[in-house]
Design an enzyme around this catalytic site. Structure first.
Site, PDB file in Angstrom:
ATOM      1  N   ASP A 126       0.864  -1.170   0.000  1.00 32.13           N
ATOM      2  CA  ASP A 126       0.000   0.000   0.000  1.00 32.13           C
ATOM      3  C   ASP A 126       0.905   1.225   0.000  1.00 32.13           C
ATOM      4  OD1 ASP A 126      -2.383   1.564   0.398  1.00 32.13           O
ATOM      5  OD2 ASP A 126      -3.240  -0.192   1.387  1.00 32.13           O
ATOM      6  N   ASP A 228      -3.063   4.752  -2.557  1.00 29.09           N
ATOM      7  CA  ASP A 228      -4.224   5.179  -1.769  1.00 29.09           C
ATOM      8  C   ASP A 228      -4.725   6.563  -2.192  1.00 29.09           C
ATOM      9  OD1 ASP A 228      -5.854   4.717   0.741  1.00 29.09           O
ATOM     10  OD2 ASP A 228      -4.922   6.628   1.276  1.00 29.09           O
ATOM     11  N   GLU A 283      10.531   3.318 -14.938  1.00 31.80           N
ATOM     12  CA  GLU A 283      11.967   3.526 -15.096  1.00 31.80           C
ATOM     13  C   GLU A 283      12.764   2.591 -14.201  1.00 31.80           C
ATOM     14  OE1 GLU A 283      12.538   7.734 -14.582  1.00 31.80           O
ATOM     15  OE2 GLU A 283      11.338   8.005 -16.403  1.00 31.80           O
ATOM     16  N   HIS A 354     -11.379  -3.539   2.712  1.00 37.12           N
ATOM     17  CA  HIS A 354     -11.426  -3.149   4.120  1.00 37.12           C
ATOM     18  C   HIS A 354     -12.264  -1.910   4.378  1.00 37.12           C
ATOM     19  CE1 HIS A 354      -8.516  -0.687   2.103  1.00 37.12           C
ATOM     20  NE2 HIS A 354      -8.444   0.103   3.147  1.00 37.12           N
ATOM     21  N   ASP A 355     -12.822  -1.312   3.318  1.00 44.47           N
ATOM     22  CA  ASP A 355     -13.644  -0.107   3.478  1.00 44.47           C
ATOM     23  C   ASP A 355     -15.117  -0.356   3.180  1.00 44.47           C
ATOM     24  OD1 ASP A 355     -11.443   1.543   4.054  1.00 44.47           O
ATOM     25  OD2 ASP A 355     -11.046   1.916   1.933  1.00 44.47           O
TER      26      ASP A 355
HETATM   27  C1  NOJ Z   1      -8.537   4.850   1.588  1.00 47.10           C
HETATM   28  C2  NOJ Z   1      -8.254   3.638   2.432  1.00 47.10           C
HETATM   29  O1  NOJ Z   1      -8.695   2.493   1.771  1.00 47.10           O
HETATM   30  C3  NOJ Z   1      -8.947   3.865   3.740  1.00 47.10           C
HETATM   31  O2  NOJ Z   1      -8.956   2.711   4.545  1.00 47.10           O
HETATM   32  C4  NOJ Z   1      -8.284   5.029   4.440  1.00 47.10           C
HETATM   33  O3  NOJ Z   1      -8.944   5.284   5.646  1.00 47.10           O
HETATM   34  C5  NOJ Z   1      -8.331   6.276   3.545  1.00 47.10           C
HETATM   35  N1  NOJ Z   1      -7.926   6.009   2.202  1.00 47.10           N
HETATM   36  C6  NOJ Z   1      -7.408   7.331   4.090  1.00 47.10           C
HETATM   37  O4  NOJ Z   1      -6.084   6.964   3.853  1.00 47.10           O
END
Ligand code: NOJ
Length: 560
Positions: A126, A228, A283, A354-355
């Protein structure tokens, strides 16, 4: 001499470009099945109730031991494991080049890379470029004074006359996107928590530093990045107010949706930034893959695909998570996606992360099986969220035990993410074999039925079905690299398509409804794979009107 120095870089660029072009079709991402690991919840070996890197190493054979007995995934994406005060569980980074002690140390990380690679599993890290933790030394410097050399690394603005925030921008996690710093009298901007100040991507030093961070991890041997919050990277240079959202309904929608985020995110300059990131990766190593996080419809997704031109990058496709459950909606989206993609663009499909609420909670177990069949039979890269292969469901968390800052700051709208982050179910022992102590989030009550050990023994379990699908896919030239060909099923409840390559022709049919459906499609071939429990490949199918049972999905190999 002058001519040579002008031509040389061009020749190098051309060579790299051609190398990437030929590499694209054989690149590992073309055959990858990516498994997302939320490290806190995967396996605790240290006895603190929180998962760790050693736990991931211990479970690599479950993911892929080279045989059909394992899941068979070929890449893992790790949510952030960097040093962090964990206000947003690792998305608040205090050092981009250090592993947080909760998860282990750099030696364990190196061991993870080695052990994963031994099993032909790629590692995707990530990468969180939009913001740091407020405890990051860069921010600590930046906030010292208005003239600090790192001041411009973050987004600082004077208050409006009267002292209020510079504009109306909102934080995704609730409230204003601006926090006043009393020492210097200016506000700093944060798209998420006030503990997550946004970096200023218009500053060249920031861009260079982040390029260096990517190089650092590439040298460690990682194979790709999940970037992210890309859509937040560049804000309006004039800091204009975001306009109100005319469709906002305060009884239903979280406050963030009161505005249309035209100026606080997704500015046109983003394309240039995405391109820069891709070039850095290309690169360094033409084998690197990047997937960018942004919840976008097709037009904006296509712009992001184009941003990186010939490099190996794809914007995440989250659309299957939000589409209404009906065959027509899925067909429309997938046909359009396939039509719009450029020749070298690689599709991808995500069903959970996870969201978002878990797949089996959103759709139920039967439909989750169908969605999995779709995900593994469509062209492109499937992303599987840990535990979805077991049919794990959301766990409801009592209000006084919520740990997710979003859930705590914006109660009442179901935005909290603890329910989908609970510990992995390994076996029927206490705490599902995840930990020997109290886990950081509760284990689901159904873990004794739904766990790796139990489901591995049951040929009809969700886990056995995932294994079957992944192994079919890995061994099928049509599923791996064949064309996607849309089909008219003649039935509004059934989505059908074909996957074709010179070696084989497959037909896929998915009955979205809970009743038997008859299509107008004739099939002459052999059953390859089926969602119905107890029904396995090998059976002959010869019909002029393919019939599907309630919630049945099937893949058949056509006689050539
Ligand atoms: C997206 C991520 O998937 C989430 O879990 C996070 O809280 C936010 N970006 C902020 O970084």
């Amino acid at each position: 001499m002058q001519c040579v120095s002008q031509i040389e870089p061009r020749v190098t660029w051309l060579r790299m470009h051609l190398m990437k072009e030929s590499n694209k079709h054989t690149h590992w991402s073309r055959k990858a099945v990516v498994y997302q690991i939320y490290p806190r919840s995967f396996k605790d070996t240290e006895g603190d109730g929180i998962g760790d890197l050693k736990g991931i190493i211990d479970k690599l054979d479950y993911l892929n031991d080279g045989t059909d007995a394992s899941l068979g995934v070929t890449a893992i994406w790790l949510n952030p494991i960097y040093k962090s005060p964990m206000k947003d569980f690792g998305y608040d980074i205090a050092d981009y080049r250090e592993i947080d002690l909760i998860f282990g140390n750099m030696d364990t990380f190196d061991q993870l890379v080695t052990e994963a690679h031994k099993r032909d599993i790629k590692i995707i890290m990530d990468f969180v470029p939009n913001h740091t933790s407020s405890e990051h030394p860069w921010f600590q410097e930046s906030r010292k004074s208005n003239t600090n050399p790192k001041r411009d690394w973050y987004i600082w603005k004077d208050p409006k006359p009267g002292g209020s925030a510079p504009n109306n921008w909102l934080s995704v996690f609730g409230g204003s996107a601006w926090t006043l710093d009393k020492v210097t009298g200016q506000y700093y901007m944060h798209s998420f928590l006030s503990d997550q100040p946004d970096l200023n991507w218009r500053n060249k030093e920031v861009r260079d530093e982040m390029a260096d961070v990517l190089e650092f991890w590439l040298k460690k041997g990682v194979d790709g990045f999940r970037t992210d919050a890309v859509y937040h990277l560049i804000k309006d240079d004039q800091f204009r107010d975001d306009p109100p959202n005319p469709n906002y309904d305060s009884s239903r929608d979280e406050p963030y949706n009161a505005l249309l985020h035209l100026y606080s995110q997704g500015r046109p300059e983003l394309i240039g930034i995405a391109n820069t990131l891709c070039n850095i990766l290309g690169e360094h190593n033409a084998d690197t893959f990047m997937v960018s996080e942004a919840y976008l419809g097709l037009p904006q997704m296509m712009e992001l695909y184009k941003a990186c031109g010939n490099s190996l990058h794809a914007p995440f496709n989250f659309n299957l998570i939000s589409l209404p459950w009906n065959a027509a909606a899925f067909k429309k989206f997938i046909d359009e996606y396939e039509t719009k993609l450029g020749e070298n663009d690689w599709p991808n499909y995500t069903l959970g992360n996870h969201d978002r609420s878990r797949l089996a909670t959103r759709l139920g177990q039967n439909r989750a099986r169908l969605a999995a069949m779709l995900q593994f039979t469509l062209r492109g890269m499937p992303f599987v969220y840990y535990g979805d292969e077991l049919g794990m469901e959301d766990v409801s968390i009592p209000a006084d035990s919520i740990t997710d800052p979003w859930g705590n700051n914006v109660p009442g709208f179901g935005v909290g993410r603890d329910p989908e982050r609970t510990p992995m179910h390994w076996d029927a022992s206490p705490n599902a074999g995840f930990t020997s102590v109290v886990p950081w989030l509760p284990v689901a009550s159904d873990y004794k039925k739904k766990n790796v050990e139990q489901e591995s023994r049951d040929p009809n379990s969700m886990l056995s079905f995932y294994k079957e699908l992944i192994h079919y896919r890995t061994n099928s030239p049509a599923l791996l690299t064949g064309f996607y060909k849309p089909l008219e099923s003649g039935n509004e409840n059934v989505f059908m398509f074909m996957r074709e390559c010179p070696a084989e022709k497959l037909i896929v049919g998915i009955n979205f409804s809970n009743s038997e459906q008859t299509t107008s499609v004739s099939v002459n071939g052999t059953l390859f794979c089926n969602t119905r429990r107890g029904k396995r490949g090998g059976e002959k199918i010869q019909t002029t009107q393919l019939k599907l049972n309630p919630y049945e999905g099937l893949v058949a190999k056509l006689n050539q």
